[in-house]
Scaffold this motif. Structure first.
Motif, PDB file in Angstrom:
ATOM      1  N   ILE A  24       0.837  -1.206   0.000  1.00  0.00           N
ATOM      2  CA  ILE A  24       0.000   0.000   0.000  1.00  0.00           C
ATOM      3  C   ILE A  24       0.867   1.249   0.000  1.00  0.00           C
ATOM      4  CG2 ILE A  24      -1.676   1.329   1.341  1.00  0.00           C
ATOM      5  CD1 ILE A  24      -2.839  -1.300   2.321  1.00  0.00           C
ATOM      6  N   ASP A  25       1.928   1.216   0.797  1.00  0.00           N
ATOM      7  CA  ASP A  25       2.839   2.356   0.845  1.00  0.00           C
ATOM      8  C   ASP A  25       3.470   2.609  -0.514  1.00  0.00           C
ATOM      9  OD1 ASP A  25       4.555   4.329   2.402  1.00  0.00           O
ATOM     10  OD2 ASP A  25       6.086   3.012   1.555  1.00  0.00           O
ATOM     11  N   ARG A  26       3.891   1.542  -1.188  1.00  0.00           N
ATOM     12  CA  ARG A  26       4.465   1.703  -2.524  1.00  0.00           C
ATOM     13  C   ARG A  26       3.418   2.199  -3.514  1.00  0.00           C
ATOM     14  NH1 ARG A  26       9.373   0.130  -4.403  1.00  0.00           N
ATOM     15  NH2 ARG A  26       9.806   0.460  -2.197  1.00  0.00           N
ATOM     16  N   TYR A  27       2.168   1.776  -3.344  1.00  0.00           N
ATOM     17  CA  TYR A  27       1.072   2.239  -4.211  1.00  0.00           C
ATOM     18  C   TYR A  27       0.911   3.753  -4.105  1.00  0.00           C
ATOM     19  CZ  TYR A  27      -3.798   3.447  -5.219  1.00  0.00           C
ATOM     20  OH  TYR A  27      -4.936   4.065  -5.671  1.00  0.00           O
ATOM     21  N   PHE A  28       0.884   4.289  -2.889  1.00  0.00           N
ATOM     22  CA  PHE A  28       0.732   5.730  -2.712  1.00  0.00           C
ATOM     23  C   PHE A  28       1.935   6.483  -3.260  1.00  0.00           C
ATOM     24  CE2 PHE A  28      -2.531   4.740   0.568  1.00  0.00           C
ATOM     25  CZ  PHE A  28      -3.530   5.589   0.107  1.00  0.00           C
ATOM     26  N   ASN A  29       3.135   5.948  -3.073  1.00  0.00           N
ATOM     27  CA  ASN A  29       4.331   6.623  -3.558  1.00  0.00           C
ATOM     28  C   ASN A  29       4.371   6.710  -5.072  1.00  0.00           C
ATOM     29  OD1 ASN A  29       5.319   7.072  -0.986  1.00  0.00           O
ATOM     30  ND2 ASN A  29       6.578   5.214  -0.962  1.00  0.00           N
ATOM     31  N   VAL A  30       3.799   5.706  -5.742  1.00  0.00           N
ATOM     32  CA  VAL A  30       3.879   5.646  -7.202  1.00  0.00           C
ATOM     33  C   VAL A  30       2.649   6.259  -7.870  1.00  0.00           C
ATOM     34  CG1 VAL A  30       3.942   4.071  -9.177  1.00  0.00           C
ATOM     35  CG2 VAL A  30       5.414   3.656  -7.204  1.00  0.00           C
ATOM     36  N   VAL A  31       1.471   5.893  -7.413  1.00  0.00           N
ATOM     37  CA  VAL A  31       0.236   6.326  -8.063  1.00  0.00           C
ATOM     38  C   VAL A  31      -0.192   7.711  -7.592  1.00  0.00           C
ATOM     39  CG1 VAL A  31      -2.182   5.733  -8.500  1.00  0.00           C
ATOM     40  CG2 VAL A  31      -0.464   3.927  -8.331  1.00  0.00           C
ATOM     41  N   HIS A  32       0.029   8.008  -6.306  1.00  0.00           N
ATOM     42  CA  HIS A  32      -0.339   9.320  -5.755  1.00  0.00           C
ATOM     43  C   HIS A  32       0.869   9.930  -5.042  1.00  0.00           C
ATOM     44  CE1 HIS A  32      -4.499   8.299  -6.658  1.00  0.00           C
ATOM     45  NE2 HIS A  32      -4.369   7.191  -5.951  1.00  0.00           N
ATOM     46  N   PRO A  33       1.925  10.257  -5.794  1.00  0.00           N
ATOM     47  CA  PRO A  33       3.178  10.690  -5.157  1.00  0.00           C
ATOM     48  C   PRO A  33       3.068  11.993  -4.380  1.00  0.00           C
ATOM     49  CG  PRO A  33       3.254  11.040  -7.525  1.00  0.00           C
ATOM     50  CD  PRO A  33       2.018  10.241  -7.253  1.00  0.00           C
ATOM     51  N   GLY A  34       2.180  12.885  -4.787  1.00  0.00           N
ATOM     52  CA  GLY A  34       2.086  14.172  -4.117  1.00  0.00           C
ATOM     53  C   GLY A  34       1.015  14.253  -3.055  1.00  0.00           C
ATOM     54  N   ARG A  35       0.265  13.196  -2.883  1.00  0.00           N
ATOM     55  CA  ARG A  35      -0.858  13.229  -1.942  1.00  0.00           C
ATOM     56  C   ARG A  35      -0.395  12.851  -0.545  1.00  0.00           C
ATOM     57  NH1 ARG A  35      -6.116   9.811  -3.434  1.00  0.00           N
ATOM     58  NH2 ARG A  35      -5.995  11.296  -5.180  1.00  0.00           N
ATOM     59  N   LYS A  36      -0.813  13.640   0.432  1.00  0.00           N
ATOM     60  CA  LYS A  36      -0.496  13.331   1.817  1.00  0.00           C
ATOM     61  C   LYS A  36      -1.411  12.212   2.308  1.00  0.00           C
ATOM     62  CE  LYS A  36       1.140  17.944   3.085  1.00  0.00           C
ATOM     63  NZ  LYS A  36       0.966  19.102   4.008  1.00  0.00           N
ATOM     64  N   ASN A  37      -0.855  11.274   3.057  1.00  0.00           N
ATOM     65  CA  ASN A  37      -1.659  10.186   3.612  1.00  0.00           C
ATOM     66  C   ASN A  37      -1.108   9.812   4.982  1.00  0.00           C
ATOM     67  OD1 ASN A  37       0.158   7.562   3.245  1.00  0.00           O
ATOM     68  ND2 ASN A  37       0.345   8.775   1.348  1.00  0.00           N
ATOM     69  N   LEU A  38      -1.979   9.247   5.784  1.00  0.00           N
ATOM     70  CA  LEU A  38      -1.611   8.913   7.159  1.00  0.00           C
ATOM     71  C   LEU A  38      -0.477   7.895   7.212  1.00  0.00           C
ATOM     72  CD1 LEU A  38      -2.269   9.301  10.162  1.00  0.00           C
ATOM     73  CD2 LEU A  38      -3.912   7.421   9.965  1.00  0.00           C
ATOM     74  N   ILE A  72      -6.595 -13.362   4.835  1.00  0.00           N
ATOM     75  CA  ILE A  72      -5.962 -13.707   3.563  1.00  0.00           C
ATOM     76  C   ILE A  72      -6.707 -13.086   2.382  1.00  0.00           C
ATOM     77  CG2 ILE A  72      -5.365 -15.608   1.996  1.00  0.00           C
ATOM     78  CD1 ILE A  72      -4.884 -17.343   4.436  1.00  0.00           C
ATOM     79  N   VAL A  73      -8.035 -13.205   2.375  1.00  0.00           N
ATOM     80  CA  VAL A  73      -8.821 -12.752   1.225  1.00  0.00           C
ATOM     81  C   VAL A  73      -8.786 -11.237   1.086  1.00  0.00           C
ATOM     82  CG1 VAL A  73     -11.130 -12.664   0.218  1.00  0.00           C
ATOM     83  CG2 VAL A  73     -10.327 -14.773   1.290  1.00  0.00           C
ATOM     84  N   ILE A  74      -9.027 -10.506   2.179  1.00  0.00           N
ATOM     85  CA  ILE A  74      -9.055  -9.043   2.102  1.00  0.00           C
ATOM     86  C   ILE A  74      -7.698  -8.470   1.687  1.00  0.00           C
ATOM     87  CG2 ILE A  74      -9.341  -6.920   3.449  1.00  0.00           C
ATOM     88  CD1 ILE A  74     -11.574  -8.269   4.961  1.00  0.00           C
ATOM     89  N   PRO A  75      -6.571  -8.887   2.303  1.00  0.00           N
ATOM     90  CA  PRO A  75      -5.280  -8.389   1.817  1.00  0.00           C
ATOM     91  C   PRO A  75      -5.019  -8.744   0.354  1.00  0.00           C
ATOM     92  CG  PRO A  75      -5.013  -9.325   3.994  1.00  0.00           C
ATOM     93  CD  PRO A  75      -6.399  -9.672   3.549  1.00  0.00           C
ATOM     94  N   PHE A  76      -5.458  -9.926  -0.084  1.00  0.00           N
ATOM     95  CA  PHE A  76      -5.233 -10.297  -1.477  1.00  0.00           C
ATOM     96  C   PHE A  76      -5.982  -9.353  -2.418  1.00  0.00           C
ATOM     97  CE2 PHE A  76      -6.197 -12.829  -5.305  1.00  0.00           C
ATOM     98  CZ  PHE A  76      -4.905 -13.115  -5.705  1.00  0.00           C
ATOM     99  N   ILE A  77      -7.212  -8.979  -2.068  1.00  0.00           N
ATOM    100  CA  ILE A  77      -7.973  -8.033  -2.885  1.00  0.00           C
ATOM    101  C   ILE A  77      -7.259  -6.686  -2.936  1.00  0.00           C
ATOM    102  CG2 ILE A  77     -10.140  -6.742  -3.045  1.00  0.00           C
ATOM    103  CD1 ILE A  77     -11.536  -9.171  -1.803  1.00  0.00           C
ATOM    104  N   ILE A  78      -6.743  -6.253  -1.786  1.00  0.00           N
ATOM    105  CA  ILE A  78      -5.995  -4.992  -1.740  1.00  0.00           C
ATOM    106  C   ILE A  78      -4.753  -5.068  -2.619  1.00  0.00           C
ATOM    107  CG2 ILE A  78      -4.660  -3.461  -0.241  1.00  0.00           C
ATOM    108  CD1 ILE A  78      -6.583  -4.186   2.020  1.00  0.00           C
ATOM    109  N   LEU A  79      -4.052  -6.191  -2.577  1.00  0.00           N
ATOM    110  CA  LEU A  79      -2.844  -6.358  -3.384  1.00  0.00           C
ATOM    111  C   LEU A  79      -3.155  -6.345  -4.871  1.00  0.00           C
ATOM    112  CD1 LEU A  79      -0.964  -9.078  -1.312  1.00  0.00           C
ATOM    113  CD2 LEU A  79      -0.337  -6.680  -1.572  1.00  0.00           C
ATOM    114  N   VAL A  80      -4.241  -6.988  -5.257  1.00  0.00           N
ATOM    115  CA  VAL A  80      -4.643  -6.966  -6.669  1.00  0.00           C
ATOM    116  C   VAL A  80      -4.913  -5.537  -7.110  1.00  0.00           C
ATOM    117  CG1 VAL A  80      -6.435  -7.665  -8.301  1.00  0.00           C
ATOM    118  CG2 VAL A  80      -5.538  -9.323  -6.658  1.00  0.00           C
ATOM    119  N   TYR A  81      -5.621  -4.790  -6.279  1.00  0.00           N
ATOM    120  CA  TYR A  81      -5.929  -3.392  -6.593  1.00  0.00           C
ATOM    121  C   TYR A  81      -4.643  -2.576  -6.758  1.00  0.00           C
ATOM    122  CZ  TYR A  81      -7.777   1.348  -5.978  1.00  0.00           C
ATOM    123  OH  TYR A  81      -8.082   2.670  -6.151  1.00  0.00           O
TER     124      TYR A  81
END
Length: 335
Positions: A118-132, A193-202
């Motif tokens: 998730i952290d890598r997702y924000f850094n790449v897809v939303h590099p300028g957006r602040k997040n918690l 397992i299922v919920i993290p996998f869905i997040i990873l696919v996204y």
């Protein structure tokens, strides 16, 4: 023969001793290979990277390797039980302690893999957006919070002895409490397992799309992000999804009260795929390499210096950055 198989299932005994000895051998091999690997990684995080001072994902990765090591210590006990022809320890205290450790540390491993992606997702897809997450990843608070949130999820394993995965098995002493405990246990198992996998696919889909749309700029960072989420997806696909599907099949045989032969085959398959899930302790170091641009060079220079062909990498533990001599500004030591 049917009564004998039924009794073995009810007594949590292995119906195929030879197969369970093979499972035990696999766990012993995983333990022998993964323990020094993870111990060496832990040594780097503590004494070289000084993860608590780093401005990177090292705090998450340290917790990931810590979860893997704690999980590894369960394997010799589990292997011993299998060699003795037991699917679980006959000692209730040991059995519950093992389940607590397995649930907690598998959950932690999955959680920190997911948070890293998730952290890598924000850094790449939303590099300028602040997040918690970006604000908290530099401090241990979020890691402590993850461990604390995982603790209540292990409560269903401690309320009643985990009878060899016999959840929702039809018995004469079925009660509402038993059904609730069984249901809670299964909800914990599947959701972690299922919920993290869905997040990873996204995250994977959006990072790959970002790479395809990127026509100018630094594509190396994007490729590395794709490698990271792909590595995490491989870990999930190889280690966690097969045992999840096997668990689903096992529950169906319990709920439909199929013959003991079918239930036994489903239980044996599930036990075997759970052994396969422990492979994540060996695969997680791949994530370290893909997540940190410095980790591979640091690991090779400390443990396999003869593999480092170019100039040695000097490492600043306070910043987590590698520096190279001026004569080798493009050293291949850093991925």
């Amino acid at each position: 023969m049917e009564n004998s198989t039924y009794q073995l299932i009810e007594d949590c005994k292995a119906t195929n001793r030879a197969l369970y000895k093979f499972y035990a051998a696999v766990m012993i091999v995983i333990f022998i290979l993964a323990l020094p690997l993870n111990a060496s990684v832990l040594h780097l995080f503590i004494f070289k990277l000084k993860f608590w001072k780093s401005n990177s994902n090292n705090i998450f990765l340290f917790n990931l390797v810590l979860a893997d090591i704690l999980l590894l210590f369960c394997l010799p006990i589990k292997a011993y039980n299998f060699i003795q022809g037991e699917r679980r320890s006959e000692n209730d205290t040991v059995c519950k302690a093992m389940l607590f450790m397995l649930f907690l540390n598998r959950g932690a491993s999955i959680a920190f893999l997911t948070v890293t992606s998730i952290d890598r997702y924000f850094n790449v897809v939303h590099p300028g957006r602040k997040n918690l997450l970006k604000a908290l990843k530099k401090s241990p608070q979020i890691s402590i919070l993850i461990w604390l949130l995982l603790l209540p999820l292990t409560i269903p394993t401690m309320l009643k002895t985990f009878e060899c995965c016999n959840s929702h098995k039809t018995t004469n002493d079925d009660t509402l409490v038993k059904d609730v405990v069984d249901s809670l246990r299964e909800v914990v198992f599947f959701t972690q397992i299922v919920i993290p996998f869905i997040i990873l696919v996204y995250c994977t889909v959006h990072i790959v799309n970002r790479l395809r749309k990127k026509t100018v700029g630094d594509r190396t960072k994007l490729r590395r992000a794709v490698f990271l989420v792909t590595a995490v997806m491989v870990v999930f696909s190889v280690c966690f999804l097969p045992c999840t599907l096997a668990r689903m099949v096992l529950l169906i045989t319990r709920v439909k009260d199929l013959s003991e032969r079918h239930q036994d085959k489903a239980a044996v398959a599930f036990d075997g795929l759970m052994v396969l899930s422990y492979m994540d302790c060996l695969l997680d170091p791949l994530v370290y390499c893909f997540c940190s641009t410095k980790f591979k060079a640091l690991y090779l220079s400390n443990y396999f210096p003869f593999l480092v062909r170019d100039a040695q990498v000097s490492f600043d533990s306070s910043t987590g950055n590698a520096s190279h001599p001026a004569s080798h500004p493009t050293s291949n030591n850093v991925i």
